[in-house]
Structures are given as structure tokens and as C-alpha cells.
Scaffold this motif. Sequence first.
Motif, PDB file in Angstrom:
ATOM      1  N   VAL A  37       0.840  -1.061   0.128  1.00  0.00           N
ATOM      2  CA  VAL A  37      -0.155  -0.184  -0.124  1.00  0.00           C
ATOM      3  C   VAL A  37       0.839   1.367  -0.469  1.00  0.00           C
ATOM      4  N   PHE A  38       0.265   2.104   0.344  1.00  0.00           N
ATOM      5  CA  PHE A  38       1.289   3.988  -0.178  1.00  0.00           C
ATOM      6  C   PHE A  38       1.551   3.898   0.938  1.00  0.00           C
ATOM      7  N   GLY A  39       2.364   4.823   1.529  1.00  0.00           N
ATOM      8  CA  GLY A  39       3.013   5.567   3.157  1.00  0.00           C
ATOM      9  C   GLY A  39       3.937   5.263   3.443  1.00  0.00           C
ATOM     10  N   GLY A  40       3.954   5.487   4.654  1.00  0.00           N
ATOM     11  CA  GLY A  40       5.537   5.521   5.204  1.00  0.00           C
ATOM     12  C   GLY A  40       5.348   5.544   6.711  1.00  0.00           C
ATOM     13  N   HIS A  41       6.977   5.472   7.520  1.00  0.00           N
ATOM     14  CA  HIS A  41       6.927   5.951   8.705  1.00  0.00           C
ATOM     15  C   HIS A  41       6.526   7.503   8.759  1.00  0.00           C
ATOM     16  N   VAL A  42       5.945   7.694  10.103  1.00  0.00           N
ATOM     17  CA  VAL A  42       5.528   8.667  11.240  1.00  0.00           C
ATOM     18  C   VAL A  42       7.067   8.883  11.283  1.00  0.00           C
ATOM     19  N   GLU A  43       7.460  10.003  11.087  1.00  0.00           N
ATOM     20  CA  GLU A  43       8.063  11.225  11.003  1.00  0.00           C
ATOM     21  C   GLU A  43       8.596  12.184  12.518  1.00  0.00           C
ATOM     22  N   ALA A  44       8.802  12.535  14.306  1.00  0.00           N
ATOM     23  CA  ALA A  44       8.273  12.963  14.349  1.00  0.00           C
ATOM     24  C   ALA A  44       8.205  14.163  14.814  1.00  0.00           C
ATOM     25  N   GLY A  45       6.847  14.384  15.385  1.00  0.00           N
ATOM     26  CA  GLY A  45       5.946  15.073  16.000  1.00  0.00           C
ATOM     27  C   GLY A  45       4.885  14.687  14.749  1.00  0.00           C
ATOM     28  N   GLU A  46       4.412  14.269  13.919  1.00  0.00           N
ATOM     29  CA  GLU A  46       3.309  13.783  13.435  1.00  0.00           C
ATOM     30  C   GLU A  46       1.971  12.618  13.436  1.00  0.00           C
ATOM     31  N   SER A  47       0.794  13.297  13.447  1.00  0.00           N
ATOM     32  CA  SER A  47       0.032  12.113  13.714  1.00  0.00           C
ATOM     33  C   SER A  47       0.260  11.292  12.658  1.00  0.00           C
ATOM     34  N   GLY A  48      -0.897  10.410  12.056  1.00  0.00           N
ATOM     35  CA  GLY A  48      -1.128   9.130  11.713  1.00  0.00           C
ATOM     36  C   GLY A  48      -1.223  10.434  10.465  1.00  0.00           C
ATOM     37  N   GLU A  49      -2.391  10.942  10.271  1.00  0.00           N
ATOM     38  CA  GLU A  49      -3.379  11.612   9.251  1.00  0.00           C
ATOM     39  C   GLU A  49      -2.542  12.536   8.560  1.00  0.00           C
ATOM     40  N   GLN A  50      -1.018  13.160   9.531  1.00  0.00           N
ATOM     41  CA  GLN A  50      -0.209  14.410   9.107  1.00  0.00           C
ATOM     42  C   GLN A  50       0.800  13.572   7.749  1.00  0.00           C
ATOM     43  N   ALA A  51       1.792  12.094   8.621  1.00  0.00           N
ATOM     44  CA  ALA A  51       1.350  11.152   8.010  1.00  0.00           C
ATOM     45  C   ALA A  51       1.323  10.625   6.795  1.00  0.00           C
ATOM     46  N   LEU A  52       0.022  10.178   6.848  1.00  0.00           N
ATOM     47  CA  LEU A  52      -0.343  10.053   5.286  1.00  0.00           C
ATOM     48  C   LEU A  52      -0.666  10.875   4.341  1.00  0.00           C
ATOM     49  N   HIS A  53      -0.975  12.196   4.479  1.00  0.00           N
ATOM     50  CA  HIS A  53      -0.847  13.635   3.959  1.00  0.00           C
ATOM     51  C   HIS A  53       0.432  13.234   3.388  1.00  0.00           C
ATOM     52  N   ARG A  54       1.799  13.744   3.892  1.00  0.00           N
ATOM     53  CA  ARG A  54       2.778  13.689   3.274  1.00  0.00           C
ATOM     54  C   ARG A  54       3.497  12.841   2.539  1.00  0.00           C
ATOM     55  N   GLU A  55       2.965  11.695   2.784  1.00  0.00           N
ATOM     56  CA  GLU A  55       3.532  10.412   2.333  1.00  0.00           C
ATOM     57  C   GLU A  55       2.640  10.581   0.381  1.00  0.00           C
TER      58      GLU A  55
END
Length: 138
Positions: A37-55
Motif C-alpha cells: 500500500v502507499f504510505g510510510g514512516h511517521v516522523e517525529a511530531g506528526e500524527s498518523g493523518e499528517q504522515a499519510l498526507h505527506r507520504e
Amino acid sequence: MAPRVHDCVGALLVSEGRILLGRRSDDCDWLAGAWDVFGGHVEAGESGEQALHRELQEELGIAPMEMHYLGVLAGDAPEPWRLRLYRVVRWQGAPTNLAEHAELRWCTLAEAQDRLRGAHRDFPGLLATAMASASAPP
């Protein structure tokens, strides 16, 4: 000390009865050559939703407009990991292969289940939930 857990997020993009998957490039550090699936690692200070938007912006050039949390998968190999999955049914932009993947493919539910079954025993059920939820009337 407990081993570090790779905290990841993933998107099941669902459209017209199909799920978009990517086959990772053979030279990737993580899951080389595997369907994913598409996505990746959650970076320090990110929520899951923020990480998914970035990825999704980095990998596909899209911005999710409607996403729903589905569940979590976890495992210990090759290192401890946790993957929070979201169903994405509406986004801005056209999914384009920008990074990490040798190919993108829109798959039927059965095809997606076959491709991801080996990654985790709970993937087929979450895929079925994503597909059923996407086609349910509001």
C-alpha cells in the motif's frame, strides 16, 4: 530496552471497485520488490493523518480529501513494525508514480488480497472492509 518499533501509516485508495497498489522497486531498503500500500514512516511530531498526507503527496502527488481509519497491523520481521491503515476514497490530483515503486496497478479485491496476503494474515480482511465500506451508501 524495548526495540524501536517502525511506526507507519498506509492508504488503501479505493475507486470504482478497485484498490490501488504499488510494487516496490527492487532496490528499496524496505520490502524490495513486494506489492504494498502507499504510505510510510511517521516522523517525529506528526500524527498518523499528517504522515499519510505527506507520504501520499511524495509517492503519488495526491492530496487525500476523504479518509477513514480502518485498523492496525503489526509484526516483528524484519524488525518490529506497526502499520495504521486508512481507506481513502476521495483525493485531489491523479495518482502518479513519483517514488519507490516499479509499477502501480488498480486491483480487484481478490487481486489485492492475493498480492498482500503474504505480508500479514489480516490484510485480506482489512481489504474487504475497505472495499465494502467504500461501496456502502452514506
